[in-house]
Each structure stands twice: as C-alpha cells, then as structure tokens.
Write a protein that holds these residues in place. Structure first.
Motif, short mmCIF file in Angstrom:
data_model
loop_
_atom_site.label_atom_id
_atom_site.label_comp_id
_atom_site.label_asym_id
_atom_site.label_seq_id
_atom_site.Cartn_x
_atom_site.Cartn_y
_atom_site.Cartn_z
N GLN A 22 0.83 -1.30 0.06
CA GLN A 22 0.01 -0.06 0.10
C GLN A 22 0.76 1.35 -0.19
O GLN A 22 0.53 2.27 -0.67
CB GLN A 22 -0.79 -0.09 1.13
N ILE A 25 2.41 1.76 -3.61
CA ILE A 25 1.35 2.11 -4.33
C ILE A 25 1.18 3.52 -4.37
O ILE A 25 1.22 4.29 -5.32
CB ILE A 25 0.30 1.31 -4.29
N ARG A 26 1.12 3.78 -3.13
CA ARG A 26 0.57 5.24 -2.91
C ARG A 26 1.84 6.39 -3.07
O ARG A 26 1.37 7.47 -3.60
CB ARG A 26 -0.07 5.57 -1.68
N ARG A 29 3.17 4.80 -7.94
CA ARG A 29 2.47 3.71 -8.33
C ARG A 29 3.21 2.87 -9.66
O ARG A 29 3.33 1.58 -9.42
CB ARG A 29 1.25 3.99 -9.18
N GLU A 40 -2.15 -3.69 -12.75
CA GLU A 40 -2.78 -2.45 -12.31
C GLU A 40 -3.85 -2.74 -11.67
O GLU A 40 -4.24 -2.07 -10.63
CB GLU A 40 -3.28 -1.92 -13.66
N GLU A 41 -4.52 -4.01 -11.86
CA GLU A 41 -5.81 -4.21 -11.09
C GLU A 41 -5.66 -4.73 -9.76
O GLU A 41 -6.20 -4.27 -8.71
CB GLU A 41 -6.64 -5.32 -11.73
N ASP A 44 -4.84 -1.41 -8.00
CA ASP A 44 -6.08 -0.72 -7.37
C ASP A 44 -6.70 -1.39 -6.19
O ASP A 44 -7.04 -0.73 -5.03
CB ASP A 44 -6.95 -0.84 -8.51
N ARG A 45 -6.86 -2.64 -6.29
CA ARG A 45 -7.45 -3.34 -4.92
C ARG A 45 -6.49 -3.46 -3.74
O ARG A 45 -7.31 -2.85 -2.78
CB ARG A 45 -7.51 -4.79 -5.35
N ALA A 47 -4.54 -0.87 -2.86
CA ALA A 47 -4.53 0.41 -2.42
C ALA A 47 -5.94 0.81 -1.82
O ALA A 47 -5.95 1.78 -0.95
CB ALA A 47 -4.28 1.47 -3.71
N SER A 48 -6.87 0.38 -2.38
CA SER A 48 -8.21 0.61 -1.70
C SER A 48 -8.70 -0.16 -0.23
O SER A 48 -9.67 -0.01 0.26
CB SER A 48 -9.24 0.32 -2.76
#
Length: 107
Positions: A22, A25-26, A29, A40-41, A44-45, A47-48
């Motif tokens: 995390q 990624i933040r 990226r 990428e997917e 995204d997962r 990071a969220s």
C-alpha cells in the motif's frame, strides 16, 4: 519452530507485505508495479483496502505474496558470491533486468 510459530510468522509477513504494498503504491505507482510484480488491477485493489480489510487478509494462514524469482539463472546471478565487487554489482543488475523483463511479460 512449531506449527503455531510458523503460522504467526506467515501472518506477520502478510501484514508487512500488505502495508509495504500500500505504501509503495501510494508513493509511486509505476515503481510499485515493477517492484511488487503486480498488475494494475491488483494495485487498485491493494490501494483501496481499509485497515480492517488488511488485518483480515493478513490473518490468513496462507502467504499472500509469492517469490518472483523462479528462474535458476536469476538465482545464480543473485547468489554469485566470491567473484569480486564489480562482478557482484553486474550480476545483480543483470538479475534486475531479467526480472523487469518478466514484469513486462506479465503486464
């Protein structure tokens, strides 16, 4: 090391990996995609994820990360001991290039 210790180590590793992922990624990226070897997917997962979700996933008894180095040539380059400092740097660079190529193939 008994079974409970192994499971505790896996959970700790999972939590460390998820938190590191995390943060990477933040912060950057593109660098994270390369260093973690993820899509990428997946980025995204990751990071969220909320802190509660991170803890829940980390508590699994299965490692959520995997070894990216599954090539004997890369292992040989990374463990090339005793060949001198210059050769060691060159071997590590060569290994990084090979792993970067694998990342591009996966993407």
């Amino acid at each position: 090391m008994n079974n409970e210790q192994i499971l505790a180590e896996i959970r700790e590793t999972n939590l460390s990996y998820l938190m590191l992922a995390q943060n990477l990624i933040r912060a950057d990226r593109e660098q994270a995609l390369f260093r973690l070897g993820i899509s990428e997917e997946a980025a995204d997962r990751l990071a969220s994820l909320s802190p509660a979700q991170v803890l829940k996933i980390a508590s699994s008894n299965t490692l959520v990360c995997r070894m990216r180095v599954d090539d004997d040539l890369v292992w040989t380059l990374l463990t090339n001991h005793g060949k001198g400092a210059g050769a060691d740097s060159t071997s590590r660079l060569h290994a990084a290039i090979l792993m970067a190529g694998k990342h591009q193939e996966a993407a």
